[in-house]
Design a protein around this motif. Structure first.
Motif, PDB file in Angstrom:
ATOM      1  N   TYR A 119       0.835  -1.205   0.000  1.00 26.51           N
ATOM      2  CA  TYR A 119       0.000   0.000   0.000  1.00 26.51           C
ATOM      3  C   TYR A 119       0.868   1.252   0.000  1.00 26.51           C
ATOM      4  O   TYR A 119       0.672   2.177  -0.809  1.00 26.51           O
ATOM      5  N   VAL A 120       1.861   1.293   0.896  1.00 27.03           N
ATOM      6  CA  VAL A 120       2.742   2.461   1.007  1.00 27.03           C
ATOM      7  C   VAL A 120       3.541   2.646  -0.274  1.00 27.03           C
ATOM      8  O   VAL A 120       3.663   3.770  -0.794  1.00 27.03           O
ATOM      9  N   ARG A 121       4.074   1.547  -0.818  1.00 29.24           N
ATOM     10  CA  ARG A 121       4.869   1.646  -2.049  1.00 29.24           C
ATOM     11  C   ARG A 121       4.012   2.126  -3.222  1.00 29.24           C
ATOM     12  O   ARG A 121       4.456   2.930  -4.043  1.00 29.24           O
ATOM     13  N   TYR A 122       2.787   1.649  -3.289  1.00 32.35           N
ATOM     14  CA  TYR A 122       1.877   2.077  -4.357  1.00 32.35           C
ATOM     15  C   TYR A 122       1.612   3.581  -4.257  1.00 32.35           C
ATOM     16  O   TYR A 122       1.658   4.305  -5.256  1.00 32.35           O
ATOM     17  N   MET A 123       1.326   4.044  -3.040  1.00 27.96           N
ATOM     18  CA  MET A 123       1.021   5.455  -2.837  1.00 27.96           C
ATOM     19  C   MET A 123       2.210   6.342  -3.187  1.00 27.96           C
ATOM     20  O   MET A 123       2.062   7.375  -3.844  1.00 27.96           O
ATOM     21  N   ILE A 124       3.404   5.965  -2.746  1.00 29.08           N
ATOM     22  CA  ILE A 124       4.598   6.759  -3.032  1.00 29.08           C
ATOM     23  C   ILE A 124       4.894   6.739  -4.527  1.00 29.08           C
ATOM     24  O   ILE A 124       5.247   7.760  -5.124  1.00 29.08           O
ATOM     25  N   GLN A 125       4.719   5.596  -5.143  1.00 26.61           N
ATOM     26  CA  GLN A 125       5.019   5.449  -6.565  1.00 26.61           C
ATOM     27  C   GLN A 125       4.092   6.317  -7.419  1.00 26.61           C
ATOM     28  O   GLN A 125       4.534   6.930  -8.384  1.00 26.61           O
ATOM     29  N   ASN A 126       2.822   6.387  -7.070  1.00 24.60           N
ATOM     30  CA  ASN A 126       1.861   7.118  -7.888  1.00 24.60           C
ATOM     31  C   ASN A 126       1.708   8.593  -7.505  1.00 24.60           C
ATOM     32  O   ASN A 126       1.350   9.400  -8.358  1.00 24.60           O
ATOM     33  N   HIS A 127       1.947   8.942  -6.235  1.00 27.24           N
ATOM     34  CA  HIS A 127       1.656  10.304  -5.797  1.00 27.24           C
ATOM     35  C   HIS A 127       2.847  11.037  -5.197  1.00 27.24           C
ATOM     36  O   HIS A 127       2.721  12.213  -4.880  1.00 27.24           O
ATOM     37  N   GLY A 128       3.960  10.369  -4.979  1.00 24.13           N
ATOM     38  CA  GLY A 128       5.138  11.027  -4.405  1.00 24.13           C
ATOM     39  C   GLY A 128       4.896  11.454  -2.973  1.00 24.13           C
ATOM     40  O   GLY A 128       4.628  10.630  -2.106  1.00 24.13           O
ATOM     41  N   GLU A 129       4.969  12.771  -2.717  1.00 23.86           N
ATOM     42  CA  GLU A 129       4.786  13.310  -1.364  1.00 23.86           C
ATOM     43  C   GLU A 129       3.424  13.985  -1.184  1.00 23.86           C
ATOM     44  O   GLU A 129       3.188  14.619  -0.170  1.00 23.86           O
ATOM     45  N   ASN A 130       2.536  13.880  -2.126  1.00 26.14           N
ATOM     46  CA  ASN A 130       1.243  14.554  -2.072  1.00 26.14           C
ATOM     47  C   ASN A 130       0.240  13.683  -1.302  1.00 26.14           C
ATOM     48  O   ASN A 130      -0.408  12.806  -1.863  1.00 26.14           O
ATOM     49  N   TYR A 131       0.090  13.972  -0.017  1.00 29.01           N
ATOM     50  CA  TYR A 131      -0.743  13.140   0.849  1.00 29.01           C
ATOM     51  C   TYR A 131      -2.234  13.367   0.614  1.00 29.01           C
ATOM     52  O   TYR A 131      -3.036  12.450   0.774  1.00 29.01           O
ATOM     53  N   LYS A 132      -2.606  14.582   0.212  1.00 31.04           N
ATOM     54  CA  LYS A 132      -4.020  14.856  -0.071  1.00 31.04           C
ATOM     55  C   LYS A 132      -4.493  14.052  -1.276  1.00 31.04           C
ATOM     56  O   LYS A 132      -5.607  13.531  -1.297  1.00 31.04           O
ATOM     57  N   GLU A 133      -3.627  13.955  -2.260  1.00 27.27           N
ATOM     58  CA  GLU A 133      -3.952  13.164  -3.440  1.00 27.27           C
ATOM     59  C   GLU A 133      -4.042  11.675  -3.089  1.00 27.27           C
ATOM     60  O   GLU A 133      -4.881  10.948  -3.606  1.00 27.27           O
ATOM     61  N   MET A 134      -3.152  11.241  -2.194  1.00 30.06           N
ATOM     62  CA  MET A 134      -3.170   9.841  -1.745  1.00 30.06           C
ATOM     63  C   MET A 134      -4.493   9.521  -1.052  1.00 30.06           C
ATOM     64  O   MET A 134      -5.034   8.429  -1.201  1.00 30.06           O
ATOM     65  N   ALA A 135      -5.007  10.470  -0.249  1.00 36.75           N
ATOM     66  CA  ALA A 135      -6.250  10.246   0.487  1.00 36.75           C
ATOM     67  C   ALA A 135      -7.428  10.078  -0.472  1.00 36.75           C
ATOM     68  O   ALA A 135      -8.379   9.372  -0.175  1.00 36.75           O
ATOM     69  N   ARG A 136      -7.348  10.723  -1.669  1.00 36.63           N
ATOM     70  CA  ARG A 136      -8.437  10.632  -2.640  1.00 36.63           C
ATOM     71  C   ARG A 136      -8.274   9.458  -3.604  1.00 36.63           C
ATOM     72  O   ARG A 136      -9.130   9.246  -4.455  1.00 36.63           O
TER      73      ARG A 136
END
Length: 179
Positions: A119-136
Motif C-alpha cells: 500500500y505504502v509503495r503504491y502510494m509513493i510510486q503514484n503520488h510522491g509526497e502529495n498526501y491529499k492526493e493519496m487520500a483521494r
C-alpha cells in the motif's frame, strides 16, 4: 416485564457438600512458576525457594542483596561492622548461562504486514509526497486521512530504512525518462 423463573425462589443449603475440601486445594502452596529455562533445570523441588536461589548464586530479595548506602538516606554512618557471610554457590553455571544469554544481541522482531508495505509503495510510486492526493486515491480502501497515510509512510521508513532508500532511488530514473 416478567421475572425469570426460579429467581425469586429461595435456594436450599446443601448439607452434603464438603466445603473444607474445596477451600483446602485453593490454599495449598503452589510451586513458583519459573520462566527461565536455566533456573528451571537447576531447580530442586525438595528445597525451599531461598535455598535454591542461594545455591545458584541469585538473590531472593534484591533489597537485601544490594542495600542502599546510609549516605544516600541522609544519615552519614561510616560502618556498622556488619559483613554478610559469603554463601557457597554450588550451581554457578546457571548465572553464567544467564549472563551469556543476556549478552547476545536482541533480534529485530518488528515487521510490517505485506499489505501495508504494498500500500505504502503504491502510494509513493503514484503520488510522491502529495498526501491529499493519496487520500483521494481509489486504492485507499480504509479511507485514511492524509495524516494517517503520512504516519504509515513514516512507519515504513523507520522499519525498513534501506529498502525505502532503494525504492526512492529506483523511482528517480523512471521520472527522468518520462520528462
Amino acid at each position: 416485564m416478567p421475572k425469570a423463573k426460579g429467581k425469586s425462589r429461595r435456594h436450599k443449603y446443601s448439607y452434603n457438600l464438603n466445603r473444607k475440601r474445596l477451600y483446602r486445594s485453593a490454599r495449598r502452596r503452589a510451586a513458583p512458576r519459573i520462566s527461565c529455562s536455566h533456573i528451571r533445570h537447576a531447580w530442586d523441588p525438595h528445597k525451599s525457594v531461598a535455598q535454591n536461589l542461594a545455591e545458584m548464586g541469585l538473590a531472593e530479595d534484591p533489597n537485601k542483596a544490594v542495600p542502599i548506602p546510609k549516605k544516600l538516606l541522609g544519615t552519614e554512618v561510616e560502618g556498622d561492622g556488619q559483613q554478610p557471610g559469603k554463601k557457597i554457590v554450588r550451581k554457578p553455571y546457571v548465572v553464567n548461562e544467564m549472563e551469556l544469554e543476556a549478552s547476545l544481541p536482541e533480534k529485530k522482531s518488528n515487521t510490517l504486514s505485506r499489505d501495508l508495505i504494498d500500500y505504502v509503495r503504491y502510494m509513493i510510486q503514484n503520488h510522491g509526497e502529495n498526501y491529499k492526493e493519496m487520500a483521494r486515491d481509489e486504492k485507499n480502501y480504509y479511507q485514511d486521512t492524509p495524516k494517517q497515510i503520512k504516519r504509515k509512510i513514516n512507519v515504513y521508513k523507520n522499519f525498513y530504512p534501506e529498502e525505502y532508500k532503494n525504492f526512492i532511488a529506483s523511482l528517480k530514473p523512471e521520472k527522468m525518462e518520462v520528462q
